[in-house]
Write a protein that holds these residues in place. Structure first.
Motif, PDB file in Angstrom:
ATOM      1  N   GLY A 171     -37.414  26.029   3.858  1.00  0.00           N
ATOM      2  CA  GLY A 171     -36.008  25.761   3.575  1.00  0.00           C
ATOM      3  C   GLY A 171     -35.124  26.888   4.047  1.00  0.00           C
ATOM      4  O   GLY A 171     -34.063  26.668   4.619  1.00  0.00           O
ATOM      5  N   TYR A 172     -35.581  28.146   3.827  1.00  0.00           N
ATOM      6  CA  TYR A 172     -34.781  29.285   4.232  1.00  0.00           C
ATOM      7  C   TYR A 172     -34.659  29.353   5.757  1.00  0.00           C
ATOM      8  O   TYR A 172     -33.609  29.674   6.294  1.00  0.00           O
ATOM      9  N   GLN A 173     -35.798  29.016   6.420  1.00  0.00           N
ATOM     10  CA  GLN A 173     -35.747  29.024   7.887  1.00  0.00           C
ATOM     11  C   GLN A 173     -34.707  28.015   8.398  1.00  0.00           C
ATOM     12  O   GLN A 173     -33.918  28.300   9.288  1.00  0.00           O
ATOM     13  N   TYR A 174     -34.711  26.829   7.771  1.00  0.00           N
ATOM     14  CA  TYR A 174     -33.727  25.822   8.170  1.00  0.00           C
ATOM     15  C   TYR A 174     -32.319  26.269   7.805  1.00  0.00           C
ATOM     16  O   TYR A 174     -31.367  26.026   8.538  1.00  0.00           O
ATOM     17  N   TYR A 175     -32.261  26.966   6.650  1.00  0.00           N
ATOM     18  CA  TYR A 175     -30.951  27.463   6.218  1.00  0.00           C
ATOM     19  C   TYR A 175     -30.387  28.428   7.261  1.00  0.00           C
ATOM     20  O   TYR A 175     -29.210  28.361   7.632  1.00  0.00           O
ATOM     21  N   ARG A 176     -31.262  29.327   7.772  1.00  0.00           N
ATOM     22  CA  ARG A 176     -30.808  30.290   8.779  1.00  0.00           C
ATOM     23  C   ARG A 176     -30.327  29.583  10.041  1.00  0.00           C
ATOM     24  O   ARG A 176     -29.293  29.938  10.613  1.00  0.00           O
ATOM     25  N   LYS A 177     -31.095  28.575  10.423  1.00  0.00           N
ATOM     26  CA  LYS A 177     -30.713  27.855  11.650  1.00  0.00           C
ATOM     27  C   LYS A 177     -29.412  27.070  11.426  1.00  0.00           C
ATOM     28  O   LYS A 177     -28.534  27.031  12.288  1.00  0.00           O
ATOM     29  N   MET A 178     -29.333  26.458  10.244  1.00  0.00           N
ATOM     30  CA  MET A 178     -28.127  25.686   9.937  1.00  0.00           C
ATOM     31  C   MET A 178     -26.918  26.613   9.786  1.00  0.00           C
ATOM     32  O   MET A 178     -25.791  26.227  10.084  1.00  0.00           O
ATOM     33  N   GLN A 179     -27.209  27.848   9.325  1.00  0.00           N
ATOM     34  CA  GLN A 179     -26.104  28.800   9.154  1.00  0.00           C
ATOM     35  C   GLN A 179     -25.463  29.126  10.508  1.00  0.00           C
ATOM     36  O   GLN A 179     -24.245  29.210  10.629  1.00  0.00           O
ATOM     37  N   VAL A 180     -26.308  29.271  11.505  1.00  0.00           N
ATOM     38  CA  VAL A 180     -25.793  29.535  12.852  1.00  0.00           C
ATOM     39  C   VAL A 180     -24.908  28.371  13.304  1.00  0.00           C
ATOM     40  O   VAL A 180     -23.805  28.560  13.831  1.00  0.00           O
ATOM     41  N   ILE A 181     -25.409  27.155  13.042  1.00  0.00           N
ATOM     42  CA  ILE A 181     -24.650  25.960  13.443  1.00  0.00           C
ATOM     43  C   ILE A 181     -23.343  25.882  12.652  1.00  0.00           C
ATOM     44  O   ILE A 181     -22.266  25.637  13.211  1.00  0.00           O
ATOM     45  N   ALA A 182     -23.477  26.116  11.332  1.00  0.00           N
ATOM     46  CA  ALA A 182     -22.274  26.017  10.479  1.00  0.00           C
ATOM     47  C   ALA A 182     -21.240  27.069  10.870  1.00  0.00           C
ATOM     48  O   ALA A 182     -20.040  26.785  10.918  1.00  0.00           O
ATOM     49  N   ASP A 183     -21.714  28.300  11.163  1.00  0.00           N
ATOM     50  CA  ASP A 183     -20.787  29.351  11.602  1.00  0.00           C
ATOM     51  C   ASP A 183     -20.082  28.943  12.887  1.00  0.00           C
ATOM     52  O   ASP A 183     -18.885  29.167  13.063  1.00  0.00           O
ATOM     53  N   ALA A 184     -20.859  28.344  13.771  1.00  0.00           N
ATOM     54  CA  ALA A 184     -20.287  27.908  15.048  1.00  0.00           C
ATOM     55  C   ALA A 184     -19.209  26.851  14.816  1.00  0.00           C
ATOM     56  O   ALA A 184     -18.129  26.911  15.416  1.00  0.00           O
ATOM     57  N   VAL A 185     -19.484  25.907  13.910  1.00  0.00           N
ATOM     58  CA  VAL A 185     -18.482  24.869  13.601  1.00  0.00           C
ATOM     59  C   VAL A 185     -17.239  25.519  13.004  1.00  0.00           C
ATOM     60  O   VAL A 185     -16.108  25.156  13.331  1.00  0.00           O
ATOM     61  N   GLU A 192     -11.754  29.255  17.883  1.00  0.00           N
ATOM     62  CA  GLU A 192     -12.458  30.231  18.716  1.00  0.00           C
ATOM     63  C   GLU A 192     -13.504  29.524  19.583  1.00  0.00           C
ATOM     64  O   GLU A 192     -13.940  28.420  19.264  1.00  0.00           O
ATOM     65  N   SER A 193     -13.902  30.195  20.635  1.00  0.00           N
ATOM     66  CA  SER A 193     -14.956  29.641  21.498  1.00  0.00           C
ATOM     67  C   SER A 193     -16.316  30.148  21.024  1.00  0.00           C
ATOM     68  O   SER A 193     -16.408  31.228  20.449  1.00  0.00           O
ATOM     69  N   MET A 202     -32.993  23.109  16.990  1.00  0.00           N
ATOM     70  CA  MET A 202     -31.552  22.812  16.959  1.00  0.00           C
ATOM     71  C   MET A 202     -30.968  22.727  18.371  1.00  0.00           C
ATOM     72  O   MET A 202     -29.741  22.817  18.535  1.00  0.00           O
ATOM     73  N   ARG A 203     -31.797  22.606  19.360  1.00  0.00           N
ATOM     74  CA  ARG A 203     -31.331  22.690  20.741  1.00  0.00           C
ATOM     75  C   ARG A 203     -30.236  21.657  21.047  1.00  0.00           C
ATOM     76  O   ARG A 203     -29.195  21.991  21.590  1.00  0.00           O
ATOM     77  N   GLU A 204     -30.509  20.399  20.645  1.00  0.00           N
ATOM     78  CA  GLU A 204     -29.558  19.335  20.990  1.00  0.00           C
ATOM     79  C   GLU A 204     -28.194  19.575  20.339  1.00  0.00           C
ATOM     80  O   GLU A 204     -27.147  19.384  20.967  1.00  0.00           O
ATOM     81  N   ILE A 205     -28.248  20.025  19.077  1.00  0.00           N
ATOM     82  CA  ILE A 205     -26.979  20.287  18.383  1.00  0.00           C
ATOM     83  C   ILE A 205     -26.247  21.439  19.073  1.00  0.00           C
ATOM     84  O   ILE A 205     -25.032  21.400  19.273  1.00  0.00           O
ATOM     85  N   ALA A 206     -27.030  22.488  19.452  1.00  0.00           N
ATOM     86  CA  ALA A 206     -26.419  23.654  20.118  1.00  0.00           C
ATOM     87  C   ALA A 206     -25.770  23.235  21.436  1.00  0.00           C
ATOM     88  O   ALA A 206     -24.647  23.669  21.749  1.00  0.00           O
ATOM     89  N   VAL A 207     -26.473  22.386  22.187  1.00  0.00           N
ATOM     90  CA  VAL A 207     -25.928  21.924  23.478  1.00  0.00           C
ATOM     91  C   VAL A 207     -24.607  21.187  23.239  1.00  0.00           C
ATOM     92  O   VAL A 207     -23.596  21.424  23.914  1.00  0.00           O
ATOM     93  N   THR A 212     -18.712  21.039  23.277  1.00  0.00           N
ATOM     94  CA  THR A 212     -17.444  20.831  22.547  1.00  0.00           C
ATOM     95  C   THR A 212     -16.562  22.063  22.639  1.00  0.00           C
ATOM     96  O   THR A 212     -15.351  21.965  22.838  1.00  0.00           O
ATOM     97  N   SER A 213     -17.199  23.230  22.505  1.00  0.00           N
ATOM     98  CA  SER A 213     -16.442  24.487  22.583  1.00  0.00           C
ATOM     99  C   SER A 213     -15.767  24.632  23.949  1.00  0.00           C
ATOM    100  O   SER A 213     -14.591  24.998  24.037  1.00  0.00           O
ATOM    101  N   ASP A 214     -16.529  24.340  24.995  1.00  0.00           N
ATOM    102  CA  ASP A 214     -15.965  24.450  26.349  1.00  0.00           C
ATOM    103  C   ASP A 214     -14.783  23.506  26.518  1.00  0.00           C
ATOM    104  O   ASP A 214     -13.750  23.861  27.087  1.00  0.00           O
ATOM    105  N   LEU A 215     -14.970  22.288  25.981  1.00  0.00           N
ATOM    106  CA  LEU A 215     -13.919  21.277  26.115  1.00  0.00           C
ATOM    107  C   LEU A 215     -12.650  21.706  25.364  1.00  0.00           C
ATOM    108  O   LEU A 215     -11.532  21.632  25.895  1.00  0.00           O
ATOM    109  N   LEU A 216     -12.858  22.212  24.138  1.00  0.00           N
ATOM    110  CA  LEU A 216     -11.711  22.645  23.341  1.00  0.00           C
ATOM    111  C   LEU A 216     -11.006  23.833  23.988  1.00  0.00           C
ATOM    112  O   LEU A 216      -9.781  23.906  24.004  1.00  0.00           O
ATOM    113  N   ALA A 217     -11.821  24.764  24.540  1.00  0.00           N
ATOM    114  CA  ALA A 217     -11.223  25.946  25.188  1.00  0.00           C
ATOM    115  C   ALA A 217     -10.383  25.515  26.380  1.00  0.00           C
ATOM    116  O   ALA A 217      -9.272  26.028  26.596  1.00  0.00           O
TER     117      ALA A 217
END
Lengths: 452, 237
Positions: A171-185, A192-193, A202-207, A212-217
């Protein structure tokens, strides 16, 4: 992110709940199974001990044997001789030696599973149909048995702990990975970009997030470029128009004041000068509204007396009116607001008040009554501007009250600027339904009523 | 020497604007107004002398007004020539830059001719010593206000002369400089008593009453110094 930590704790609680639930389920299942095995009536009512106790009445004993599913029964005396039997197969009807009795007591009698019970009346042997009961004897030292039981108990607890740990770590490992995603969101949400590592689970979500970031920027850059272009254009036009407008205003003023020129021409010159001042005011409004819209206009806050600003704005309007006699102007400043001091940008507030009053004048060219009142209402400074003229169109009233931009093409830059300035001072603006009264209220987060 | 004899140099790349400023100054009685259309042309004029006032544009080709001002600052300071920037650049930063460099005033285009002349006169007045000016005398019906002497003469044959107190003088000057305009209580009080003027409203009313007694034929029914209810006072033209 706090919400992610909440999700993680929620996950842990659910996991522990599930483990506890499964454990309880196992206990319930075991209880049911045990009940199914040993809860049958024949087990309960007719145990071999009960049948033995009923041997005084052979009919009752036989009835018990029949109900317990016995195939046969016999009683042996202390020498192994048969003293009584029931449905005993003929090949078994003989005396038994001690070793035979010891053997079938532990195992089988001619493949019949048997149970024995001893007492005053001898040894009762009950045989059950072949292949109906499995018998097994265990020989185990007490020390080993206790060790085995201890091991089972510890094993149970360790298994539970291990399961919980596995859940926690995973769970903690997933939490860490999700934290990166959540921070990015979160970064995306604040404009911010981001650039995430595109690997792992999490590769697909990261891609997707990177795209999305590029598009928004890209969209943000386009918006910035568009706004800059617009501002530069407005700034350029307003700059370029200043010198020609100076000439128009200057020469019109000179003609107006030249007593050698025909009065009719001088009046026209006065009109040109007045309209030029109006154009100058519009240019200033245009620049100011752009700056306020893009937070480019810093508020120069200082303690100001609202009543003084209101008087200055009213005097400025009356001094620059083309036909002041057409307007019946009245200003009422209640004593409680006379020395009310608040932090504000004096120039901007004055501009807002001038725009409201100027609006009353411009849209009622045949004259009207204008009255302004200032007072303290519910602890906050309030100002009301009213006229009995044409009134504001409903679309503009709706815009000022709700912020909804009119669908039709209505020019409201002056009042839009008023709304921007009032809101920049943490105030609110409200127009009555008739469009004849504008009320402004400032709340106390900007003000500091020191009084004098 | 009278103020109207001041030699004014206008530097602006727009010839029409130079003509306008010359025209505005001429209408006000200033007859020695000269124009040049670049800083390069202005430099020898300033070096040669014979300029009492400089009206300088900011945005000009080759050299802008700010850098020209900085370059010429030693000459301007030595000859005590006051400078007024007249520019289309209306940002606060521009205004601050101009005033920060040491200019006497900064006026943005488009401007009202009367505002320009008021500023020019104010600067000239505080920079040089001028002879008594006819412009300092005003007629209010049967009264003549002589600001330079600080008195009011009653023109009814009696030759009565009324002296003005310091506060009355300051107030009357403000009203005469802004005839036809409403001056608020706040503006008048601040101009006379300074920044912390609150609480002087009653004092102001007393001074206005005394002033009316000197300039009005019927102080209880004033025709020159009019009260604008809720706002302030206005000196009628």
């Amino acid at each position: 992110m706090k919400s992610l930590m909440r999700i993680y704790f929620h996950y842990i609680v659910i996991t522990l709940g599930m483990i506890l639930g499964f454990f309880l389920l196992q206990i319930i299942l075991l209880t049911v199974v045990m009940h199914r095995f040993y809860g049958r009536p024949e087990y309960k009512k007719y145990s071999i001990r009960q049948i033995y106790e009923q041997l005084d009445s052979k009919e009752q004993a036989i009835s018990g044997l029949q109900q317990s599913g016995a195939a046969f029964a016999m009683i042996l005396d202390d020498q192994g001789n048969l003293t009584w039997s029931w449905q005993l197969p003929s090949d078994l009807a003989h005396p038994y030696t001690t070793s035979q009795i010891a053997s079938f007591t532990r195992w089988y009698l001619n493949d019949y599973p048997v149970s024995v019970w001893g007492g005053q009346q001898g040894l009762l042997v009950i045989g059950y149909p072949r292949r109906s009961i499995w018998k097994y004897n265990i020989y185990q030292s007490m020390e080993d048995t206790e060790s085995l039981l201890t091991f089972i108990v510890w094993s149970f607890y360790l298994t539970i702990i291990a399961a919980v740990l596995v859940f926690l770590v995973l769970g903690y490992q997933y939490y860490r990975k999700m934290q990166v995603i959540a921070d990015a969101v979160g970064h995306l949400a604040s404009g911010e970009s981001i650039q995430l590592l595109e690997s792992g689970i999490m590769r697909e979500i990261a891609v997707t997030l990177n795209r999305t970031s590029d598009l928004l920027a890209s969209q943000r850059n386009k918006l910035v470029q568009r706004d800059e272009a617009r501002n530069q254009w407005i700034s350029g036009v307003s700059h370029d128009i200043r010198t020609p407008l100076s000439l128009v205003m200057g020469y019109a003023d000179m003609i107006e004041r030249d007593k050698d020129i025909d009065e009719n021409v001088r009046q026209k010159a006065a009109s040109i000068r007045w309209q030029s001042i109006r154009i100058r005011s519009l240019i200033e409004d245009l620049n100011l509204t752009c700056k306020l819209e893009y937070d480019m206009q810093p508020l120069r806050l200082k303690p100001v007396i609202l009543a003084a600003i209101l008087r200055r704005a009213a005097a400025e309007i009356l001094n620059t009116m083309e036909h002041p006699r057409l307007y019946d102007f009245s200003l009422i400043i209640e004593p409680d607001i006379e020395f009310y001091e608040m932090e504000a940008d004096e120039q901007l507030l004055s501009r807002a008040f001038e725009n409201i009053l100027g609006n009353c004048v411009r849209h009622n060219e045949n004259g009207c009554q204008i009255w302004v009142k200032a007072w303290i209402g519910e602890g906050y400074p309030r100002m009301q501007f009213c006229d009995n003229g044409r009134g504001l169109p409903p679309d503009i009233c709706r815009y000022l009250n709700t912020g909804k931009t009119p669908d039709s093409e209505i020019h409201l830059m002056g009042l839009k600027l008023v709304k921007q300035i009032v809101e920049a001072h943490n105030g609110s603006i409200c127009i009555d339904e008739s469009g004849h009264g504008i009320t402004i209220e400032f709340n106390d987060s900007f003000s500091d009523n020191k009084g004098f | 020497m009278k103020m109207e004899e001041a030699r004014i140099l206008v530097v602006d790349d727009n010839q029409d604007l130079c003509s306008l400023v010359q025209g505005i100054c001429s209408q006000e009685g200033f007859y020695q107004v000269f124009s040049v259309f670049s800083c390069q042309e202005a430099e020898p004029v300033l070096q040669k002398g014979g300029t009492d006032f400089l009206i300088l544009d900011v945005n000009m080709p080759v050299e802008d007004g700010f850098s020209f001002f900085q370059r010429m600052k030693p000459i301007l300071e030595r000859k005590r020539i006051p400078v007024l920037f007249l520019s289309a650049r209306d940002q606060d930063e521009d205004r601050l830059q101009g005033l920060g460099l040491g200019a006497d005033d900064y006026l943005t285009k488009p401007f009202l001719p009367r505002e320009l002349m008021l500023r020019v006169r104010a600067i000239l007045k505080r920079t040089y010593q001028w002879d008594e000016q006819i412009g300092e005398r005003f007629r209010l019906g049967k009264r003549e206000v002589d600001l330079s002497a600080g008195v009011i003469r009653i023109l009814d044959g009696s030759q009565t002369t009324l002296s003005l107190t310091n506060k009355e003088y300051q107030l009357l000057r403000l009203f005469l400089e802004n005839r036809g305009r409403i001056l608020t209580f706040d503006f008048l009080s601040e101009s006379v008593w300074g920044e912390n003027y609150y609480g002087y409203e009653n004092t102001l009313m007393v001074h206005i009453r005394k002033l009316r007694e000197k300039i009005e034929e019927k102080p209880s029914d004033p025709v020159w110094l009019i009260t604008v209810k809720g706002l302030g006072y206005r000196m009628d033209r």
